[in-house]
Each structure stands twice: as C-alpha cells, then as structure tokens.
Design an enzyme around this catalytic site. Sequence first.
Site, PDB file in Angstrom:
ATOM      1  N   ASN A 209      47.264 -49.579 -62.350  1.00 56.32           N
ATOM      2  CA  ASN A 209      47.793 -49.646 -63.722  1.00 56.32           C
ATOM      3  C   ASN A 209      47.810 -48.250 -64.313  1.00 56.32           C
ATOM      4  O   ASN A 209      47.432 -47.280 -63.650  1.00 56.32           O
ATOM      5  CB  ASN A 209      46.975 -50.620 -64.566  1.00 56.32           C
ATOM      6  CG  ASN A 209      45.533 -50.178 -64.669  1.00 56.32           C
ATOM      7  OD1 ASN A 209      45.232 -49.138 -65.237  1.00 56.32           O
ATOM      8  ND2 ASN A 209      44.631 -50.963 -64.090  1.00 56.32           N
ATOM      9  N   LYS A 288      50.772 -50.417 -42.001  1.00 56.41           N
ATOM     10  CA  LYS A 288      51.838 -50.320 -42.992  1.00 56.41           C
ATOM     11  C   LYS A 288      52.840 -51.473 -42.790  1.00 56.41           C
ATOM     12  O   LYS A 288      53.261 -51.728 -41.656  1.00 56.41           O
ATOM     13  CB  LYS A 288      52.538 -48.966 -42.823  1.00 56.41           C
ATOM     14  CG  LYS A 288      53.552 -48.685 -43.899  1.00 56.41           C
ATOM     15  CD  LYS A 288      54.197 -47.321 -43.682  1.00 56.41           C
ATOM     16  CE  LYS A 288      55.397 -47.205 -44.590  1.00 56.41           C
ATOM     17  NZ  LYS A 288      56.346 -46.206 -44.141  1.00 56.41           N
ATOM     18  N   PRO A 306      35.942 -59.771 -59.443  1.00 59.05           N
ATOM     19  CA  PRO A 306      34.805 -60.107 -60.312  1.00 59.05           C
ATOM     20  C   PRO A 306      34.932 -59.376 -61.643  1.00 59.05           C
ATOM     21  O   PRO A 306      35.497 -58.289 -61.705  1.00 59.05           O
ATOM     22  CB  PRO A 306      33.591 -59.601 -59.533  1.00 59.05           C
ATOM     23  CG  PRO A 306      34.122 -58.608 -58.566  1.00 59.05           C
ATOM     24  CD  PRO A 306      35.546 -58.991 -58.276  1.00 59.05           C
ATOM     25  N   ASP A 307      34.415 -59.973 -62.705  1.00 57.86           N
ATOM     26  CA  ASP A 307      34.397 -59.315 -64.019  1.00 57.86           C
ATOM     27  C   ASP A 307      33.106 -58.501 -64.087  1.00 57.86           C
ATOM     28  O   ASP A 307      32.005 -59.051 -64.283  1.00 57.86           O
ATOM     29  CB  ASP A 307      34.470 -60.371 -65.129  1.00 57.86           C
ATOM     30  CG  ASP A 307      34.641 -59.725 -66.502  1.00 57.86           C
ATOM     31  OD1 ASP A 307      34.034 -58.659 -66.736  1.00 57.86           O
ATOM     32  OD2 ASP A 307      35.375 -60.290 -67.325  1.00 57.86           O
ATOM     33  N   ILE A 308      33.233 -57.204 -63.915  1.00 56.99           N
ATOM     34  CA  ILE A 308      32.056 -56.333 -63.792  1.00 56.99           C
ATOM     35  C   ILE A 308      31.231 -56.372 -65.084  1.00 56.99           C
ATOM     36  O   ILE A 308      30.001 -56.508 -65.057  1.00 56.99           O
ATOM     37  CB  ILE A 308      32.496 -54.885 -63.472  1.00 56.99           C
ATOM     38  CG1 ILE A 308      33.322 -54.865 -62.178  1.00 56.99           C
ATOM     39  CG2 ILE A 308      31.287 -53.961 -63.356  1.00 56.99           C
ATOM     40  CD1 ILE A 308      34.028 -53.550 -61.899  1.00 56.99           C
ATOM     41  N   PHE A 324      35.844 -52.933 -73.740  1.00 56.72           N
ATOM     42  CA  PHE A 324      37.100 -52.483 -74.352  1.00 56.72           C
ATOM     43  C   PHE A 324      38.124 -53.592 -74.262  1.00 56.72           C
ATOM     44  O   PHE A 324      38.147 -54.339 -73.278  1.00 56.72           O
ATOM     45  CB  PHE A 324      37.629 -51.232 -73.634  1.00 56.72           C
ATOM     46  CG  PHE A 324      37.147 -49.968 -74.271  1.00 56.72           C
ATOM     47  CD1 PHE A 324      35.828 -49.579 -74.156  1.00 56.72           C
ATOM     48  CD2 PHE A 324      38.020 -49.175 -75.017  1.00 56.72           C
ATOM     49  CE1 PHE A 324      35.371 -48.431 -74.774  1.00 56.72           C
ATOM     50  CE2 PHE A 324      37.578 -48.020 -75.635  1.00 56.72           C
ATOM     51  CZ  PHE A 324      36.245 -47.641 -75.515  1.00 56.72           C
ATOM     52  N   LYS A 338      37.092 -61.977 -76.564  1.00 54.52           N
ATOM     53  CA  LYS A 338      36.529 -61.340 -75.358  1.00 54.52           C
ATOM     54  C   LYS A 338      35.054 -61.016 -75.567  1.00 54.52           C
ATOM     55  O   LYS A 338      34.226 -61.157 -74.669  1.00 54.52           O
ATOM     56  CB  LYS A 338      37.280 -60.039 -75.033  1.00 54.52           C
ATOM     57  CG  LYS A 338      38.591 -60.300 -74.305  1.00 54.52           C
ATOM     58  CD  LYS A 338      39.354 -59.052 -73.947  1.00 54.52           C
ATOM     59  CE  LYS A 338      40.748 -59.438 -73.486  1.00 54.52           C
ATOM     60  NZ  LYS A 338      41.608 -58.333 -73.153  1.00 54.52           N
ATOM     61  N   LYS A 342      32.397 -62.768 -73.072  1.00 61.57           N
ATOM     62  CA  LYS A 342      31.605 -61.924 -72.166  1.00 61.57           C
ATOM     63  C   LYS A 342      30.176 -61.761 -72.677  1.00 61.57           C
ATOM     64  O   LYS A 342      29.360 -61.097 -72.040  1.00 61.57           O
ATOM     65  CB  LYS A 342      32.269 -60.548 -72.004  1.00 61.57           C
ATOM     66  CG  LYS A 342      33.619 -60.642 -71.274  1.00 61.57           C
ATOM     67  CD  LYS A 342      34.274 -59.288 -71.075  1.00 61.57           C
ATOM     68  CE  LYS A 342      35.747 -59.450 -70.792  1.00 61.57           C
ATOM     69  NZ  LYS A 342      36.161 -58.990 -69.464  1.00 61.57           N
TER      70      LYS A 342
HETATM   71  N1  CTP Z   1      36.358 -55.619 -67.205  1.00 62.90           N
HETATM   72  C1  CTP Z   1      35.498 -55.527 -66.151  1.00 62.90           C
HETATM   73  N2  CTP Z   1      35.807 -56.101 -64.955  1.00 62.90           N
HETATM   74  C2  CTP Z   1      36.955 -56.763 -64.804  1.00 62.90           C
HETATM   75  C3  CTP Z   1      37.851 -56.858 -65.862  1.00 62.90           C
HETATM   76  C4  CTP Z   1      37.533 -56.263 -67.062  1.00 62.90           C
HETATM   77  O1  CTP Z   1      34.441 -54.916 -66.300  1.00 62.90           O
HETATM   78  N3  CTP Z   1      37.233 -57.313 -63.632  1.00 62.90           N
HETATM   79  C5  CTP Z   1      36.015 -55.013 -68.503  1.00 62.90           C
HETATM   80  C6  CTP Z   1      36.869 -53.853 -68.899  1.00 62.90           C
HETATM   81  O2  CTP Z   1      36.320 -52.612 -68.459  1.00 62.90           O
HETATM   82  C7  CTP Z   1      36.910 -53.960 -70.417  1.00 62.90           C
HETATM   83  C8  CTP Z   1      36.918 -55.439 -70.624  1.00 62.90           C
HETATM   84  O3  CTP Z   1      36.239 -55.994 -69.503  1.00 62.90           O
HETATM   85  O4  CTP Z   1      35.740 -53.466 -71.000  1.00 62.90           O
HETATM   86  C9  CTP Z   1      38.321 -55.969 -70.703  1.00 62.90           C
HETATM   87  O5  CTP Z   1      38.277 -57.363 -70.715  1.00 62.90           O
HETATM   88  P1  CTP Z   1      39.375 -58.267 -69.978  1.00 62.90           P
HETATM   89  O6  CTP Z   1      39.270 -59.593 -70.599  1.00 62.90           O
HETATM   90  O7  CTP Z   1      39.251 -58.286 -68.531  1.00 62.90           O
HETATM   91  O8  CTP Z   1      40.664 -57.505 -70.363  1.00 62.90           O
HETATM   92  P2  CTP Z   1      42.038 -57.664 -69.699  1.00 62.90           P
HETATM   93  O9  CTP Z   1      42.008 -57.518 -68.229  1.00 62.90           O
HETATM   94  O10 CTP Z   1      42.935 -56.727 -70.445  1.00 62.90           O
HETATM   95  O11 CTP Z   1      42.269 -59.175 -70.034  1.00 62.90           O
HETATM   96  P3  CTP Z   1      43.603 -59.921 -70.404  1.00 62.90           P
HETATM   97  O12 CTP Z   1      44.540 -59.598 -69.296  1.00 62.90           O
HETATM   98  O13 CTP Z   1      43.199 -61.328 -70.500  1.00 62.90           O
HETATM   99  O14 CTP Z   1      44.002 -59.344 -71.725  1.00 62.90           O
END
Ligand code: CTP
Length: 397
Positions: A209, A288, A306-308, A324, A338, A342
């Site tokens: 991204n 490739k 995973p959501d870190i 963020f 959020k 979280k």
């Molecule tokens: N985050 C994380 N690990 C992930 C996804 C997000 O630690 N796999 C953290 C980001 O660093 C940020 C926050 O979670 O602090 C963002 O939340 P998230 O809900 O994941 O945001 P988006 O991916 O933008 O969600 P959405 O697409 O639903 O808007």
Amino acid sequence: MELQGKNIVLGVTGGIAAYKAAELVRLLLGQGAAVQVAMTEAATHFVTPVTFQALSGKPVFTDQWDSRVANNMAHIDLSRTADALLVAPASADFLAKVAHGLADDLLTALVLARNCPLLVAPAMNRQMWDNPATARNLATLRGDGVSVLGPASGGQACGETGLGRMLEAEEIVAELIAFFQPKLLAGKRVLLTAGPTFEAVDPVRGITNLSSGKMGYAIARAAREAGADVTLVSGPVDLASPPGVERIRVSSALQMRDAVQQHVAHCDVFVAVAAVADYRPANPSPQKIKKGQQAKPPAIELVQNPDILAEVAALPNPPLCVGFAAESENLHEYAESKRRSKKIPLIVGNLIHHGFGGDDNTLTLFDDKGRHPLPPAPKLELARQIVARIAILLEKP
Ligand code: CTP
C-alpha cells in the site's frame, strides 16, 4: 525552524573534523539559531576564524585577551546569553581539560564559567577514544551532566577504522533539537510499527500500500527526543532511521508480528502506526508466475493477516496501546469503533484528503475522554503532541 530564538555558542577545538563545524554553523542558522563561534588556538590551524565569521555573521573569539570585549571577560559574557554551549569537534585534550576543571584558554574558561548546558561531540583517533584515560574523562563529564553526542564508528582521516568519528553535522543538529525537548518519556520503553507491509505473490511481485512511513518515523523520533528507549519495527520505506532509535526492518505482516512479539515484553508503550496489509496471498508461488501458461488469468487466494495491535492489546499485561485509523469518511465513528473493538485507550484518527505521503497531517485523538482535534501541522509537531498525550495517559490511565 526547530531552534528559533536559541542562542548557541559553538566551540571548535583542534581536529580534522573542524571542517564539519563549518557546515554545522550553516545548519544551525537554517534552524533559526543564532550562533557565536569560539575556537581554540589549535582549531585555527584546521579552519580559519574568517570561515566561521563569514558563515555565522559574527566575529569569532579565539583568545582570552581579546580587546574587543570592553571588560575583557569574554569567557563570562559569551555564555550568559547562551541557551547551550556546543563543542564540536571536541578533542581528547579538550575533554581531558574540562573533566579536570582546567581553564587555560578562552574555550575551557568559558566552559568552566558557563551557566548553560554543555554538549560535546567528540572526534579523535580510535585508539585515543579507546584509551582508558579518555574513558575516565568521559565518565566524569557524563557524571557532571555533560551531554556527549556520539562519536560514530567508521573510516577516520588517519586511515584507520573504528569509533571516534565526529557525528555528521545533521546528526548533531538533530541531537541538539532533541536536547531542548521536554523529557516526558524518560526511562520509558516504546515499541512502534511503521510503514506498509509487503505480501509476496511470487519472488518478484506482491501486494502493498501507499504508506510512506513518515508519521511512524516522526513518532519514533519524538519519543526518542522525549527520553524514551525506542524500537521501531519498520516495513519497507525509503527513510533514514531516526537518531538513537533501534530499527528492525521487516517486509510482511507475519514478519512484523514476529518482531513485535520478540520486543513487546517490558515495553511501556506500543504505537501501531503501520498500514498492515489485512490479507496476504495464501500460497505465494516459489517461482515467478509466467503469463500465458494458464488458460485463465491466475486468481490470488487471500487469507487474513493477524491483527498485531489487537494481539498486543490482548496480552495479560499489555503496554499502553495506541492505534491509528486512516479513513476517507466518517472518521469519528470508524476511529471510535476501532478503539473499542481493539480495546485500546488511544487511537489517532487521520482523515485522508490528499492521499498518503505528505509532510503535514490533520489528526484527531480519540480516548476515554472524547475526541481532541489537533490543528494541521508538520508530522514531527503532531508526533510531539501524540507523545505528550501518551505521557499523560501513562501517568493517569
Ligand atoms: N493494525 C495492526 N495489524 C493489522 C491491521 C492493523 O496492527 N493486521 C493496526 C494498525 O497499525 C493501526 C490500526 O490497527 O494502528 C488500524 O486498524 P484497522 O482496523 O486494521 O485499520 P484498517 O486496516 O484501515 O481497517 P479497515 O480496512 O476496516 O478500515
């Protein structure tokens, strides 16, 4: 203009790194500081006072017996209006004299008579730096409250390689700017994630991204300036590591999560700024992918990462977690939801108007007390405000 209104006395001692002090004067002026240069006699053999006079726009002092000073007390007068006395380069001989309170020339007399903080940027041959006498002198100086900037390691003018190189002028300026920041996070350990992640599709392609990493790097720098011990887990970005920050480079979300898990113990604060890819290819191709070898264009099956941040927040004894939320609409609603899902005390909402990657930002903080919009500002300024908010939350959770 981070040093606007600051009066800096720059002491220059005898060493080949004196040539870097000329650039240092330019950078200090560029940050808005007024610079008064004082040189030792030895320094004048490397760079002439005329150079510093031309750059600083002020006469240079080299001598205790300078008839330009009406009361002949330059060693007193020069420090009385100074916000800091910075000596760069600081030779081994100069450091030894200061450690012992000697005052046999203008600069050492100025140091002894000062009523402002002293910062020194040592520069010397690696053997001189390693000499136990120098180590003793440095320990004395640190004990006396002197800030020692560097030195760096690397190639030296004498052809040897090792510790003892003076920091680069930009690094010294960054250290000086940091010096003037309030130490709101002194003794705290801060872990951050920043930048995008890169999820491989095959050895040459991937999903990523547009995150520039600038906001995360600015918060890492601001936390360091505030006195914290900072570890920055960074996805692929083209940014220099902020001074004094330990940076761990990763590529994918899984690598980022591993690095966070390895470093999260004993942290007081975790700030998740990274734009982590929500999904990764389930089966990245080891080779490739060639076009035209399949009947249909290949489909990429995705699995969720995973959501870190949520994982760290769910630890039995979690650090203070900050997230963020970058949104293109409904910032208030999305950021707050959020924060709740979280289970984190603070989320920084960013309404994206003009895309990613700029130097300025408009942010709103959401915490238990409600929302706090921050006026539009450069990212470092916003980062300092986020750090100030974190410091308040650490005190009164
Ligand atoms: N985050 C994380 N690990 C992930 C996804 C997000 O630690 N796999 C953290 C980001 O660093 C940020 C926050 O979670 O602090 C963002 O939340 P998230 O809900 O994941 O945001 P988006 O991916 O933008 O969600 P959405 O697409 O639903 O808007």
